[in-house]
Design a protein around this motif. Sequence first.
Motif, PDB file in Angstrom:
ATOM      1  N   LEU A 399      -0.329  -1.076 -11.203  1.00  0.00           N
ATOM      2  CA  LEU A 399      -0.239  -1.835  -9.878  1.00  0.00           C
ATOM      3  C   LEU A 399       0.925  -1.224  -9.067  1.00  0.00           C
ATOM      4  O   LEU A 399       0.679  -0.922  -7.989  1.00  0.00           O
ATOM      5  N   SER A 400       1.948  -0.743  -9.614  1.00  0.00           N
ATOM      6  CA  SER A 400       2.939   0.018  -8.964  1.00  0.00           C
ATOM      7  C   SER A 400       2.457   1.356  -8.540  1.00  0.00           C
ATOM      8  O   SER A 400       2.702   1.550  -7.293  1.00  0.00           O
ATOM      9  N   LEU A 401       1.845   1.936  -9.280  1.00  0.00           N
ATOM     10  CA  LEU A 401       0.862   3.348  -8.634  1.00  0.00           C
ATOM     11  C   LEU A 401      -0.152   3.061  -7.407  1.00  0.00           C
ATOM     12  O   LEU A 401      -0.150   3.627  -6.421  1.00  0.00           O
ATOM     13  N   LEU A 402      -0.790   2.084  -7.666  1.00  0.00           N
ATOM     14  CA  LEU A 402      -1.646   1.487  -6.594  1.00  0.00           C
ATOM     15  C   LEU A 402      -1.010   1.095  -5.335  1.00  0.00           C
ATOM     16  O   LEU A 402      -1.564   1.389  -4.392  1.00  0.00           O
ATOM     17  N   ALA A 403       0.097   0.521  -5.561  1.00  0.00           N
ATOM     18  CA  ALA A 403       1.046   0.002  -4.137  1.00  0.00           C
ATOM     19  C   ALA A 403       1.321   1.033  -3.424  1.00  0.00           C
ATOM     20  O   ALA A 403       1.340   1.092  -2.154  1.00  0.00           O
ATOM     21  N   ARG A 404       1.516   2.272  -4.102  1.00  0.00           N
ATOM     22  CA  ARG A 404       2.248   3.499  -3.095  1.00  0.00           C
ATOM     23  C   ARG A 404       1.064   4.336  -2.780  1.00  0.00           C
ATOM     24  O   ARG A 404       1.281   5.111  -1.607  1.00  0.00           O
ATOM     25  N   GLU A 405      -0.260   3.812  -3.023  1.00  0.00           N
ATOM     26  CA  GLU A 405      -1.322   4.541  -2.379  1.00  0.00           C
ATOM     27  C   GLU A 405      -2.047   4.060  -1.267  1.00  0.00           C
ATOM     28  O   GLU A 405      -2.359   2.846  -1.279  1.00  0.00           O
ATOM     29  N   SER A 406      -2.215   4.665  -0.354  1.00  0.00           N
ATOM     30  CA  SER A 406      -2.872   3.912   0.889  1.00  0.00           C
ATOM     31  C   SER A 406      -4.425   3.994   0.701  1.00  0.00           C
ATOM     32  O   SER A 406      -5.213   3.123   1.236  1.00  0.00           O
ATOM     33  N   ASN A 407      -4.872   5.116  -0.177  1.00  0.00           N
ATOM     34  CA  ASN A 407      -6.396   4.622  -0.656  1.00  0.00           C
ATOM     35  C   ASN A 407      -6.491   4.515  -2.111  1.00  0.00           C
ATOM     36  O   ASN A 407      -5.367   4.465  -2.943  1.00  0.00           O
ATOM     37  N   GLY A 408      -7.657   4.343  -2.817  1.00  0.00           N
ATOM     38  CA  GLY A 408      -7.809   4.011  -3.818  1.00  0.00           C
ATOM     39  C   GLY A 408      -7.549   5.176  -4.761  1.00  0.00           C
ATOM     40  O   GLY A 408      -7.367   6.190  -4.486  1.00  0.00           O
TER      41      GLY A 408
END
Length: 461
Positions: A399-408
């Motif tokens: 979740l933390s990694l996904l939160a830092r990414e603007s895209n999937g």
Amino acid sequence: MNLKEMLNLADKIVFEKTGQHLDDLQEAVLRGTLQRETYKQIATDFDCSESSVRKVGAELWEILSEELGEEVSKSNFRSAMQRLQNSNVVNFAQDVVVSSTFNVCAGSRQPPDIPNSHPPNEETSNTKPTKTSHQDLSEMPELGVLYDRTSELDTLTTWILQQRCRLIALTGISGIGKTALATQLVAQIKDEFEYVIWCNLDESHTPDEFQHKLIQFFSQSENLNSPPTNQKPLPLIKYLQKYRCLVILDDIQNLFISGELAGKYKSGYEEYRSLFKQIKTLFHQSCFLLIGWEQPREFSQIESQNIPSCTLQLTGLDIAAGWQILKDKGLAEIDNYSELIHIYQGNPLWLKSVATLIKELGGCVSELLQDDPILLPEDLKDNLQQTVSRLSDWEKQVLSLLARESNGINLAKLLENTKIPSSDLVNVVQSLLRRCLIEPQESFYTLPLVLKQYMITTMYR
């Protein structure tokens, strides 16, 4: 007729002849026959001797032959049942049978899923059994406003009343409206059952205590309709076979341990796995509806045909239903309501929370959202914190990694940027999908905007 309908029809015939529903081995023989398995294959699947299977099969063919008035065997069982359905002699739907070889009295209890039949004459078509309903809905929340959900209500009603599913999981992220939907459903269908009970699961509901609670409810209500005896209460499955029961279990996630992947039972609660498996696999005429953020691992998101269990994962409301929530909160006149509903994904709890905040601050959405388009009221943050706190460390990493990414992010990038072994990463992603916390978009995964904002806020706090 499908497999389930044929089994239910055969159960009806056997019950009228013997006074007993199909037992596990009898059902296994008939199911295997319909699936064109040999006696040897059926014996292997059921873990018993081939001679036992052959003996049970011979007894079943004898009963069916006597009742149907024709020679029934393993080779023609399917066609015999199909001829019975098409004959229009039997009217199971109205509990009336007119036949020289098969006579059922009005008022006898009917098994699940009896297909397409019509009353043989007008005089008998209105003859229906009198059903005494026992209901314990003391733990069910008050019936409130349900925003839309018409299609979901129809789906659940079909699964329960027509398809006779034995085990149903109603799942979705916290606040999406699972319990509200279930209360509306119960209000509509409760009179179709002889016994209805709603249970809110908490720490006190160990497997033994839970089963004792249900058995006590069934046995006490049963004794009200019969003379007092010293007979011991039946095992739970016997009540589910004897009566048409609806059991609702809310907050099913309380059976599972925090800090692990979704659906792992707490210590001392593992017997629920056996209970749910029994409810799913043994023949009976009742239904268990499980409601929660998580579901047992025994459930599959994609169920096979003729398997008597289903999963309904709730998603957000559409624009019209979302606008009704904003209207009820006094925000009917805002200009960009569709954008607000999109940001909060039509989640009723999230929309109510942010609408209350906006209303209390004066209702000027454009000014409030100019610098920070995603508002997180304190009660919404509390709700998200409660959800995230249940996750394993690996799930929080993703979740933390996904939160830092603007895209999937796809699986390859997740593997590259986390310290999770590849063999475990797929289970972590599956767990997050089952918790409805990430969204698949082709081969990529993304976070809901609200959850992304919460994760960013907590990471940099």
